[in-house]
Motif scaffolding. Structure first.
Motif, PDB file in Angstrom:
ATOM      1  N   LEU A 150       1.013  -1.165   0.146  1.00 52.34           N
ATOM      2  CA  LEU A 150      -0.039   0.032   0.052  1.00 52.34           C
ATOM      3  C   LEU A 150       0.923   1.149  -0.006  1.00 52.34           C
ATOM      4  O   LEU A 150       2.137   1.264   0.435  1.00 52.34           O
ATOM      5  N   GLU A 151       0.364   2.342  -0.331  1.00 56.68           N
ATOM      6  CA  GLU A 151       0.986   3.609  -0.491  1.00 56.68           C
ATOM      7  C   GLU A 151       0.074   4.644   0.053  1.00 56.68           C
ATOM      8  O   GLU A 151      -0.426   5.640  -0.522  1.00 56.68           O
ATOM      9  N   LEU A 240     -14.519   6.419  -7.008  1.00 54.19           N
ATOM     10  CA  LEU A 240     -14.582   5.665  -5.939  1.00 54.19           C
ATOM     11  C   LEU A 240     -13.440   5.053  -5.677  1.00 54.19           C
ATOM     12  O   LEU A 240     -12.969   4.400  -4.539  1.00 54.19           O
ATOM     13  N   PHE A 241     -12.403   4.862  -6.660  1.00 51.66           N
ATOM     14  CA  PHE A 241     -11.319   4.314  -6.667  1.00 51.66           C
ATOM     15  C   PHE A 241     -10.158   5.226  -7.259  1.00 51.66           C
ATOM     16  O   PHE A 241      -9.929   4.924  -8.541  1.00 51.66           O
ATOM     17  N   PRO A 242      -9.594   6.154  -6.446  1.00 50.27           N
ATOM     18  CA  PRO A 242      -8.842   7.211  -7.271  1.00 50.27           C
ATOM     19  C   PRO A 242      -7.517   6.546  -7.669  1.00 50.27           C
ATOM     20  O   PRO A 242      -7.022   5.527  -7.293  1.00 50.27           O
ATOM     21  N   ILE A 243      -7.006   7.186  -8.822  1.00 50.89           N
ATOM     22  CA  ILE A 243      -5.932   6.689  -9.576  1.00 50.89           C
ATOM     23  C   ILE A 243      -4.782   6.198  -8.596  1.00 50.89           C
ATOM     24  O   ILE A 243      -3.987   5.211  -8.967  1.00 50.89           O
ATOM     25  N   TRP A 244      -4.357   7.424  -7.733  1.00 47.78           N
ATOM     26  CA  TRP A 244      -3.077   7.138  -6.981  1.00 47.78           C
ATOM     27  C   TRP A 244      -3.298   5.779  -5.977  1.00 47.78           C
ATOM     28  O   TRP A 244      -2.150   5.475  -5.592  1.00 47.78           O
ATOM     29  N   LYS A 245      -4.614   5.318  -5.926  1.00 49.64           N
ATOM     30  CA  LYS A 245      -4.610   4.252  -5.020  1.00 49.64           C
ATOM     31  C   LYS A 245      -4.662   2.933  -5.783  1.00 49.64           C
ATOM     32  O   LYS A 245      -4.670   1.818  -5.297  1.00 49.64           O
TER      33      LYS A 245
END
Length: 254
Positions: A150-151, A240-245
């Motif tokens: 994870l980040e 709902l699911f940001p690109i950075w995640k």
């Protein structure tokens, strides 16, 4: 102005609050500020005081919060201590000034700016932890150890780890914060613990994302099979699911 600084760890944060409060009794709270390290640019006429963690001082602060304010307030402060916000430590200190003055009603003072500030920070940390509980992806190493990278912006891997300890109690697994190089390790039928990784350990564990097995392929196949071309909405998906995640999400990898 005396500016107390410390590393981004709970024991160090609580010790910093202890030392800053002690100094404030002599010079006044208005002459005290607190910041997490690193401090990239120091002001010219302020005194910077580095504080190392001290378990005895930290325990005194935690005990005082629980006894003189409330367990709920301590939980809010704990979540805020995990925040990456630059002013999170100062927000905790300001909240405690109000809390020790009014007691257990502090968490309901929604018109007080110091209380509102801390609760906003706590909410952002909680939301991110919830998000990564939903989107953490584990990869199997020889069906013996499961590893997730994870980040997160905030230091939430222990919160995420508590969730999976309840759902995967009889598995060896590890959740790695690639930003901070920290791992939440769960031995089979054991308790979670945090481990600060060496550079060599981190580089070795980074390579685990290159491993693929039948479950990785199955998950990718499922993700594409359930999608409906006519209903694709990339704007909604990014909300709902940001690109950075998505960096470590199996289904978004080629």
């Amino acid at each position: 102005m005396k500016i107390f600084t410390c590393q981004d760890r709970l024991e160090d944060i609580m010790t910093c609050i202890y030392d800053a409060w002690s100094a404030a009794l002599k010079v006044g709270h208005s002459q005290i500020q607190l910041r997490k390290e690193p401090v990239f640019q120091q002001t010219m006429f302020d005194e910077y005081i580095h504080v190392d963690g001290n378990s005895s001082k930290a325990e005194k602060v935690i005990r005082s919060i629980r006894r003189d304010i409330s367990e709920e307030a301590y939980l809010d402060i704990y979540y805020a201590s995990l925040s990456a916000d630059e002013d999170a430590l100062q927000a905790i200190y300001n909240f405690l000034r109000v809390g020790f003055a009014v007691g257990n009603t502090v968490t309901r003072l929604y018109t007080n700016p110091h209380v509102v500030k801390l609760l906003e920070i706590r909410r952002r940390v909680s939301n991110e932890a919830h998000h990564f509980r939903e989107f953490a992806r584990f990869q199997s190493l020889d069906s013996r150890v499961y590893i997730s990278h994870l980040e997160p912006q905030n230091d939430v891997i222990l919160l995420v780890g508590r969730h999976f300890a309840d759902r995967m109690p009889s598995e060896h697994w590890m959740i790695i914060d690639d930003n901070r190089k920290i791992a939440c390790v769960h031995p089979m039928d054991g308790e979670n613990y945090l481990r600060y990784l060496t550079e060599e350990e981190f580089k070795t564990l980074q390579q685990t994302e290159a491993y693929e097995d039948e479950f990785t392929d199955m998950w990718k196949t499922f993700f594409h099979a359930v999608s409906i071309k006519q209903r694709e909405n990339y704007v909604c998906q990014r909300n709902l699911f940001p690109i950075w995640k998505r960096k470590h999400a199996v289904e978004f990898k080629n």
